[in-house]
Design a protein around this motif. Structure first.
Motif, PDB file in Angstrom:
ATOM      1  N   TYR A  22       0.827  -1.207   0.000  1.00  0.00           N
ATOM      2  CA  TYR A  22       0.000   0.000   0.000  1.00  0.00           C
ATOM      3  C   TYR A  22       0.861   1.256   0.000  1.00  0.00           C
ATOM      4  CZ  TYR A  22      -4.399  -2.529   0.918  1.00  0.00           C
ATOM      5  OH  TYR A  22      -5.505  -3.328   0.816  1.00  0.00           O
ATOM      6  N   VAL A  23       1.925   1.235   0.800  1.00  0.00           N
ATOM      7  CA  VAL A  23       2.825   2.384   0.856  1.00  0.00           C
ATOM      8  C   VAL A  23       3.558   2.542  -0.481  1.00  0.00           C
ATOM      9  CG1 VAL A  23       4.853   3.400   1.978  1.00  0.00           C
ATOM     10  CG2 VAL A  23       3.136   2.194   3.351  1.00  0.00           C
ATOM     11  N   ALA A  24       4.073   1.444  -1.012  1.00  0.00           N
ATOM     12  CA  ALA A  24       4.831   1.494  -2.269  1.00  0.00           C
ATOM     13  C   ALA A  24       3.981   2.030  -3.412  1.00  0.00           C
ATOM     14  CB  ALA A  24       5.368   0.108  -2.607  1.00  0.00           C
ATOM     15  N   ARG A  25       2.685   1.724  -3.388  1.00  0.00           N
ATOM     16  CA  ARG A  25       1.794   2.184  -4.458  1.00  0.00           C
ATOM     17  C   ARG A  25       1.222   3.578  -4.182  1.00  0.00           C
ATOM     18  NH1 ARG A  25      -0.346  -3.335  -4.236  1.00  0.00           N
ATOM     19  NH2 ARG A  25      -2.207  -2.532  -3.171  1.00  0.00           N
ATOM     20  N   GLY A  26       1.574   4.157  -3.050  1.00  0.00           N
ATOM     21  CA  GLY A  26       1.092   5.482  -2.719  1.00  0.00           C
ATOM     22  C   GLY A  26      -0.379   5.527  -2.348  1.00  0.00           C
ATOM     23  N   GLU A  27      -0.928   4.395  -1.926  1.00  0.00           N
ATOM     24  CA  GLU A  27      -2.343   4.331  -1.559  1.00  0.00           C
ATOM     25  C   GLU A  27      -2.590   4.790  -0.121  1.00  0.00           C
ATOM     26  OE1 GLU A  27      -3.862   0.472  -2.492  1.00  0.00           O
ATOM     27  OE2 GLU A  27      -3.189   0.558  -4.575  1.00  0.00           O
ATOM     28  N   VAL A  28      -1.521   4.919   0.644  1.00  0.00           N
ATOM     29  CA  VAL A  28      -1.605   5.439   2.010  1.00  0.00           C
ATOM     30  C   VAL A  28      -0.473   6.442   2.193  1.00  0.00           C
ATOM     31  CG1 VAL A  28      -2.664   3.353   2.976  1.00  0.00           C
ATOM     32  CG2 VAL A  28      -0.172   3.565   2.916  1.00  0.00           C
ATOM     33  N   ASP A  29      -0.589   7.265   3.228  1.00  0.00           N
ATOM     34  CA  ASP A  29       0.440   8.269   3.497  1.00  0.00           C
ATOM     35  C   ASP A  29       1.620   7.704   4.276  1.00  0.00           C
ATOM     36  OD1 ASP A  29      -1.090  10.447   2.331  1.00  0.00           O
ATOM     37  OD2 ASP A  29      -2.398  10.244   4.077  1.00  0.00           O
ATOM     38  N   ALA A  30       1.362   6.639   5.024  1.00  0.00           N
ATOM     39  CA  ALA A  30       2.411   6.022   5.833  1.00  0.00           C
ATOM     40  C   ALA A  30       1.977   4.617   6.212  1.00  0.00           C
ATOM     41  CB  ALA A  30       2.680   6.848   7.088  1.00  0.00           C
ATOM     42  N   GLY A  31       2.924   3.810   6.656  1.00  0.00           N
ATOM     43  CA  GLY A  31       2.595   2.446   7.070  1.00  0.00           C
ATOM     44  C   GLY A  31       3.622   1.912   8.042  1.00  0.00           C
TER      45      GLY A  31
END
Length: 246
Positions: free
Chosen positions: A171-180
């Protein structure tokens, strides 16, 4: 003669099957355990290591339901404690074999790069990937750190719950979230696709245990595999992927 040949084929097939072991391991061990399994098979000709990766809590439930597992490697002590409490472990087989650290990572193109847990509660951060604390150890570590910082409620409203640490990483790598929240080893697995923002302190640290499952169909091989993971060769592979030795 035909009967004799059939008997020999049956014995050979049985011997081949007896040399197989199934190892269920936490998602964060994916690359390292693939290399360890390959090295183990090379050192033990005729042996096949079948690997099963998922969140530690999911793996435990599979074992509880009767999945044929010989060795279980979890990303936390709590899940292994649950396995022990349910009588699933072979006595004396439990061993710690690796250490890890918890990090908050962000997409490379992130406009904001939080430097502390408190920053995750700020308006600029709207989505945070976190493993399901009920079944994913990295999620429990993250929740514990946020609770200790007094901001779990504020961040919880922003969380995108994932099934395992690798899903959070994706999710982080795809930019779907701001942080993880991920492990250091996971961040290392995607160089250039995620950026480390800051390390999260975890009370007591993060250690990985593994153990032989009671009733293993191939106890001798299970014991040898555990010893191999903790051997100099096994530890070198783990260190290559960013794990600390134990």
């Amino acid at each position: 003669m035909k009967k004799l040949c059939a008997l020999l084929l049956t014995l050979v097939a049985g011997a081949s099957h007896a040399a197989d072991i199934t190892v269920s391991a936490a998602s964060s061990l994916t690359e390292s355990f693939r290399d360890i399994a390959a090295a183990y098979e090379k050192a033990n000709p005729g042996t096949k290591v079948d690997l099963n990766f998922a969140a530690s809590g999911v793996l435990l439930q599979q074992i509880v339901r009767g999945a044929p597992v010989d060795v279980f490697a979890s990303a936390d002590q709590s899940t292994m404690d649950q396995a022990a409490a349910q009588g699933l472990l072979e006595a004396g087989s439990r061993q710690d074999f690796a250490e890890n650290t918890l990090w908050v990572v962000v997409p490379p193109q992130a406009k904001q790069r939080p430097a502390t847990l408190a920053a995750l509660a700020q308006p600029g951060i709207s989505r945070v990937a976190i493993g399901n604390p009920e079944s994913v150890p990295v999620g429990r570590y993250a929740r514990g750190a946020l609770q200790q910082a007094g901001i779990w409620s504020a961040v919880q409203a922003k969380t995108i719950t994932t099934q395992n640490v690798r899903q959070s990483l994706d999710y982080v790598a795809r930019g779907e979230v701001d942080a993880g929240f991920v492990y250091a080893t996971d961040a290392q697995a995607m160089p250039g696709r995620v950026q480390r923002a800051f390390q999260v302190p975890v009370a007591g640290g993060i250690t990985y245990p593994l153990a032989q499952i009671k009733g293993s169909g191939n106890a001798p091989q299970a014991q040898r595999f555990i010893a191999f993971v903790r051997s100099q060769q096994g530890q070198a592979i783990l260190q290559h992927y960013g794990f600390g030795s134990h």
